[in-house]
Each structure stands twice: as C-alpha cells, then as structure tokens.
Design a protein around this motif. Structure first.
Motif, PDB file in Angstrom:
ATOM      1  N   ILE A  89       0.852  -1.182   0.000  1.00 58.48           N
ATOM      2  CA  ILE A  89       0.000   0.000   0.000  1.00 58.48           C
ATOM      3  C   ILE A  89       0.891   1.237   0.000  1.00 58.48           C
ATOM      4  O   ILE A  89       1.916   1.274   0.690  1.00 58.48           O
ATOM      5  CB  ILE A  89      -0.963  -0.004   1.209  1.00 58.48           C
ATOM      6  N   SER A  90       0.540   2.225  -0.796  1.00 61.01           N
ATOM      7  CA  SER A  90       1.327   3.445  -0.871  1.00 61.01           C
ATOM      8  C   SER A  90       1.105   4.295   0.376  1.00 61.01           C
ATOM      9  O   SER A  90       0.137   4.101   1.118  1.00 61.01           O
ATOM     10  CB  SER A  90       0.949   4.239  -2.120  1.00 61.01           C
ATOM     11  N   PHE A  91       1.978   5.258   0.576  1.00 60.31           N
ATOM     12  CA  PHE A  91       1.852   6.131   1.739  1.00 60.31           C
ATOM     13  C   PHE A  91       0.571   6.953   1.655  1.00 60.31           C
ATOM     14  O   PHE A  91      -0.148   7.102   2.646  1.00 60.31           O
ATOM     15  CB  PHE A  91       3.073   7.063   1.818  1.00 60.31           C
ATOM     16  N   LEU A  95      -2.550   6.806   4.280  1.00 55.37           N
ATOM     17  CA  LEU A  95      -3.105   7.954   4.987  1.00 55.37           C
ATOM     18  C   LEU A  95      -4.584   8.143   4.665  1.00 55.37           C
ATOM     19  O   LEU A  95      -5.374   8.536   5.532  1.00 55.37           O
ATOM     20  CB  LEU A  95      -2.332   9.223   4.626  1.00 55.37           C
ATOM     21  N   THR A  96      -4.974   7.861   3.422  1.00 53.09           N
ATOM     22  CA  THR A  96      -6.384   7.976   3.047  1.00 53.09           C
ATOM     23  C   THR A  96      -7.233   6.978   3.821  1.00 53.09           C
ATOM     24  O   THR A  96      -8.303   7.317   4.351  1.00 53.09           O
ATOM     25  CB  THR A  96      -6.564   7.741   1.537  1.00 53.09           C
ATOM     26  N   GLN A  97      -6.752   5.735   3.901  1.00 55.25           N
ATOM     27  CA  GLN A  97      -7.480   4.716   4.666  1.00 55.25           C
ATOM     28  C   GLN A  97      -7.552   5.099   6.136  1.00 55.25           C
ATOM     29  O   GLN A  97      -8.604   4.966   6.775  1.00 55.25           O
ATOM     30  CB  GLN A  97      -6.800   3.359   4.507  1.00 55.25           C
ATOM     31  N   LEU A  98      -6.453   5.590   6.679  1.00 54.19           N
ATOM     32  CA  LEU A  98      -6.432   5.983   8.086  1.00 54.19           C
ATOM     33  C   LEU A  98      -7.388   7.142   8.345  1.00 54.19           C
ATOM     34  O   LEU A  98      -8.070   7.178   9.381  1.00 54.19           O
ATOM     35  CB  LEU A  98      -5.014   6.376   8.498  1.00 54.19           C
ATOM     36  N   PHE A 100     -10.254   7.995   6.767  1.00 55.92           N
ATOM     37  CA  PHE A 100     -11.659   7.573   6.807  1.00 55.92           C
ATOM     38  C   PHE A 100     -11.918   6.608   7.966  1.00 55.92           C
ATOM     39  O   PHE A 100     -12.998   6.632   8.568  1.00 55.92           O
ATOM     40  CB  PHE A 100     -12.060   6.955   5.477  1.00 55.92           C
ATOM     41  N   PHE A 101     -10.932   5.786   8.282  1.00 57.28           N
ATOM     42  CA  PHE A 101     -11.082   4.903   9.431  1.00 57.28           C
ATOM     43  C   PHE A 101     -11.297   5.723  10.703  1.00 57.28           C
ATOM     44  O   PHE A 101     -12.209   5.436  11.500  1.00 57.28           O
ATOM     45  CB  PHE A 101      -9.837   4.025   9.577  1.00 57.28           C
ATOM     46  N   ALA A 102     -10.485   6.765  10.897  1.00 59.65           N
ATOM     47  CA  ALA A 102     -10.619   7.607  12.089  1.00 59.65           C
ATOM     48  C   ALA A 102     -11.959   8.337  12.104  1.00 59.65           C
ATOM     49  O   ALA A 102     -12.578   8.505  13.169  1.00 59.65           O
ATOM     50  CB  ALA A 102      -9.464   8.605  12.150  1.00 59.65           C
ATOM     51  N   VAL A 103     -12.425   8.780  10.929  1.00 63.50           N
ATOM     52  CA  VAL A 103     -13.721   9.457  10.849  1.00 63.50           C
ATOM     53  C   VAL A 103     -14.835   8.550  11.376  1.00 63.50           C
ATOM     54  O   VAL A 103     -15.661   8.957  12.208  1.00 63.50           O
ATOM     55  CB  VAL A 103     -14.039   9.886   9.397  1.00 63.50           C
ATOM     56  N   PHE A 104     -14.847   7.296  10.919  1.00 68.70           N
ATOM     57  CA  PHE A 104     -15.950   6.408  11.278  1.00 68.70           C
ATOM     58  C   PHE A 104     -15.832   5.879  12.706  1.00 68.70           C
ATOM     59  O   PHE A 104     -16.851   5.631  13.352  1.00 68.70           O
ATOM     60  CB  PHE A 104     -16.045   5.273  10.262  1.00 68.70           C
ATOM     61  N   VAL A 105     -14.612   5.740  13.209  1.00 67.61           N
ATOM     62  CA  VAL A 105     -14.448   5.385  14.623  1.00 67.61           C
ATOM     63  C   VAL A 105     -15.006   6.495  15.504  1.00 67.61           C
ATOM     64  O   VAL A 105     -15.761   6.255  16.451  1.00 67.61           O
ATOM     65  CB  VAL A 105     -12.969   5.127  14.962  1.00 67.61           C
ATOM     66  N   ASP A 106     -14.624   7.727  15.196  1.00 66.99           N
ATOM     67  CA  ASP A 106     -15.106   8.858  15.985  1.00 66.99           C
ATOM     68  C   ASP A 106     -16.613   9.033  15.853  1.00 66.99           C
ATOM     69  O   ASP A 106     -17.289   9.406  16.825  1.00 66.99           O
ATOM     70  CB  ASP A 106     -14.391  10.137  15.552  1.00 66.99           C
ATOM     71  N   PHE A 174      -3.778  -5.353   9.646  1.00 61.64           N
ATOM     72  CA  PHE A 174      -4.478  -5.614   8.386  1.00 61.64           C
ATOM     73  C   PHE A 174      -5.037  -4.337   7.773  1.00 61.64           C
ATOM     74  O   PHE A 174      -5.683  -4.370   6.740  1.00 61.64           O
ATOM     75  CB  PHE A 174      -5.598  -6.651   8.582  1.00 61.64           C
ATOM     76  N   PHE A 175      -4.775  -3.186   8.411  1.00 60.51           N
ATOM     77  CA  PHE A 175      -5.103  -1.892   7.824  1.00 60.51           C
ATOM     78  C   PHE A 175      -4.165  -0.850   8.413  1.00 60.51           C
ATOM     79  O   PHE A 175      -3.431  -1.117   9.372  1.00 60.51           O
ATOM     80  CB  PHE A 175      -6.570  -1.507   8.070  1.00 60.51           C
ATOM     81  N   CYS A 176      -4.187   0.339   7.832  1.00 61.75           N
ATOM     82  CA  CYS A 176      -3.304   1.417   8.294  1.00 61.75           C
ATOM     83  C   CYS A 176      -3.932   2.099   9.500  1.00 61.75           C
ATOM     84  O   CYS A 176      -4.969   2.750   9.378  1.00 61.75           O
ATOM     85  CB  CYS A 176      -3.072   2.425   7.180  1.00 61.75           C
TER      86      CYS A 176
END
Length: 309
Positions: A89-91, A95-98, A100-106, A174-176
């Motif tokens: 996975i590229s940098f 960062l893009t995955q991280l 949106f992941f943080a958005v949905f966790v919050d 398994f994810f960023c």
C-alpha cells in the motif's frame, strides 16, 4: 535503514502463515457481506417506513450508515491482501485509509453518546421529548458529530504526514492505523503520541461520561416507575443500545488508551477485528432482532407475510 516522508508499506495482515490466509479470507468475506446486507436492510427499513421517522431511528440510520462505511474502509483491502498474498500500500493510500477509518471510529463514538442522550430525553422527559428532539436539532447533532469526526481525523492525518518512516517496512496489521505507523517512524514521535492519545482520550471519555450520566438518570427514573411492566418497557428500548456500547468500547478502549510506543500485540489485532468488522456487522442485527417495528418494516419490504395464527 533509509528514511522517507512518503514510503510504501506492506500490510502483513492477520497471520504470516500462508496456510491460514484462505481461512481468514473466508471469515472476512462472510462478515463483510453480512455487514453490508444487515446495514443496508436496516437503512432501507427505516427510510421506507414513515412510522420509523423518529429521532431514535434517525440516529440509528446514521449509525448504520457509519457502520456500512466503516467495514468498506478496511475489509476490501484486507480481502485483497489475503487473496493475493501481497498487501502493498502506498503512503498516500495508507493515509487515506487511516483518515476515513478515524472518521468512522469517531462517528461511532459520538453517535453512541447522542443516542444515549436521546433515550434519556425520551424516558426522563417524555412530555418535553418532542420539543427537546426536534428534527432540526437531530440534524444539528448528527451534522456536528460528522464535523467533529472529520476535524479530529484530519488532525491525526496531518500529524502523521509530517513524519519520516523507515522504507520497505511491513505494518503488523491488516489496515493502516496510527499506532503501528508511529512504531515505524524514524522521527521523534513523542509529541504526536501525546497529542493523539490525549485527543482520543478526551473524545472517548467525554462520550462515555455522556452515556453513563444519561443511563444514571434513566435507571433512576425507571426505578420510580410503580409497575414491573412499565419498567420492562422503558428498559427494553435501551437494551440494544447498551449491548452495542459494550461491544464497541470494550474493544476500542483496550486498543487506543495505551501509548502507541508500546509493543504491538496479537491481542490488539483481535480487538481491531472486533470493532472494525464484527461490531459493525452485529449492530443491525442487535437492533432489529429485539425491535418489533423494525422487524415488521423488514417483513413488508421483503414481502414476507406474518403468520397470524
């Protein structure tokens, strides 16, 4: 090792043993499709039935939307990694995955607090409830939650984007996520760790305080209800929410209320699987199985006639 501000990473996934990849792929694929189906059906059921256009179901539809997006943020890349055995996975992709992941966790965190307040208003102030939870106020609460989630996620992403990382490194996940990324950095991450942990703690503790205080007033009000049946009906509307709260916070807090510099363990990965895939998959079933209104709406949508006998 060389350092770079935009290196490529390799997601090492759930296991370094190739013979287990097929098993994990089957489990993840099954949970992924079950989560998509459950949350989509719940969204359709609430949207199609005018009787469910109430504040409680409005916030529940928001939670289903968040869970739907949540599982599509991490699961597809994990399935690809398990299928191909690659996981690169590229940098920028990381960062893009991280982000949106943080958005949905919050959003999960904030919505659970808002839903607890909604139950408090409905049970403790039933006569004022239509005035307290107007459609406009519900939309403001939901929009405000989305705004806070995006701002916090942007802050996390900007912090990580300024760091340098060791090149050609594998992420033991398994994810960023922010914790394993900080472990791979060759920059001084102390300030970033403190800021991220403090912000995570403030958001999490504030939401938990809102939930605990709301249910404190709810239980006090229910205890004053004279009839057992009245107590049962009042608490029935809260049981599903309490189950979801327990599932989410028991795993999320176990992972994030620790300093990122602590060693990454397999227990963290198991907890991450729980709150990123298992909990979003279970949420629509927890809310629908004990809810007659949702079940009747689903029957009408699926054209399944209820047996009257």
């Amino acid at each position: 090792m060389n350092c770079s501000q935009a290196p490529d990473f390799i997601l090492l996934g759930l296991s370094g043993e190739p013979e287990k990849w097929q098993l994990f792929f089957s489990i993840f694929l099954g949970l992924f499709f079950l989560g998509l189906l459950g949350n989509l059906l719940l969204l359709i059921a609430i949207g199609a039935d005018v009787h469910l256009h109430t504040p409680m179901y409005f916030f529940l539809s928001q939670l289903s939307l968040v869970d739907l997006c949540f599982i599509t943020t991490t699961a597809p890349k994990t399935l690809e990694s398990l299928w191909t055995g690659g996981g690169s996975i590229s940098f920028s992709g990381c960062l893009t995955q991280l982000y949106f992941f943080a958005v949905f966790v919050d959003m999960d965190n904030l919505l659970l607090a808002v839903m607890a307040f909604d139950r408090y208003a409905a049970i403790c102030h039933p006569l004022l409830y239509p005035l307290l939870m107007t459609p406009c106020r519900c939309e403001v609460l939901a929009s405000g939650s989305w705004g806070v989630a995006h701002c916090v996620s942007l802050f996390y992403t900007l912090l990580l984007s300024q760091l340098y990382f060791h090149t050609n490194q594998g992420i033991p996940h398994f994810f960023c996520d922010s914790k394993p990324l900080l472990l791979l950095s060759c920059s001084d991450t102390h300030l970033s760790e403190v800021l991220m942990m403090a912000l995570t703690g403030v958001l999490g503790v504030s939401a938990v305080f809102c939930i605990v205080s709301s249910y404190g007033f709810i239980f006090y009000a229910v205890a004053r209800v004279p009839s057992v049946e009245g107590k049962r009906k009042a608490l029935a509307t809260c049981s599903s929410h309490l189950c979801v709260v327990f599932l989410f916070y028991s795993t999320a807090f176990a992972t994030y209320l620790k300093t990122p510099s602590t060693s990454h363990s397999s227990g963290d990965v198991v907890a991450a699987v729980m709150y990123t895939l298992v909990t979003p998959t279970l949420n629509p079933f927890i809310y629908s199985l004990r809810n007659k209104d949702v079940k009747s709406s689903l029957r009408r949508i699926l054209k399944i006639e209820k047996d009257q006998k």
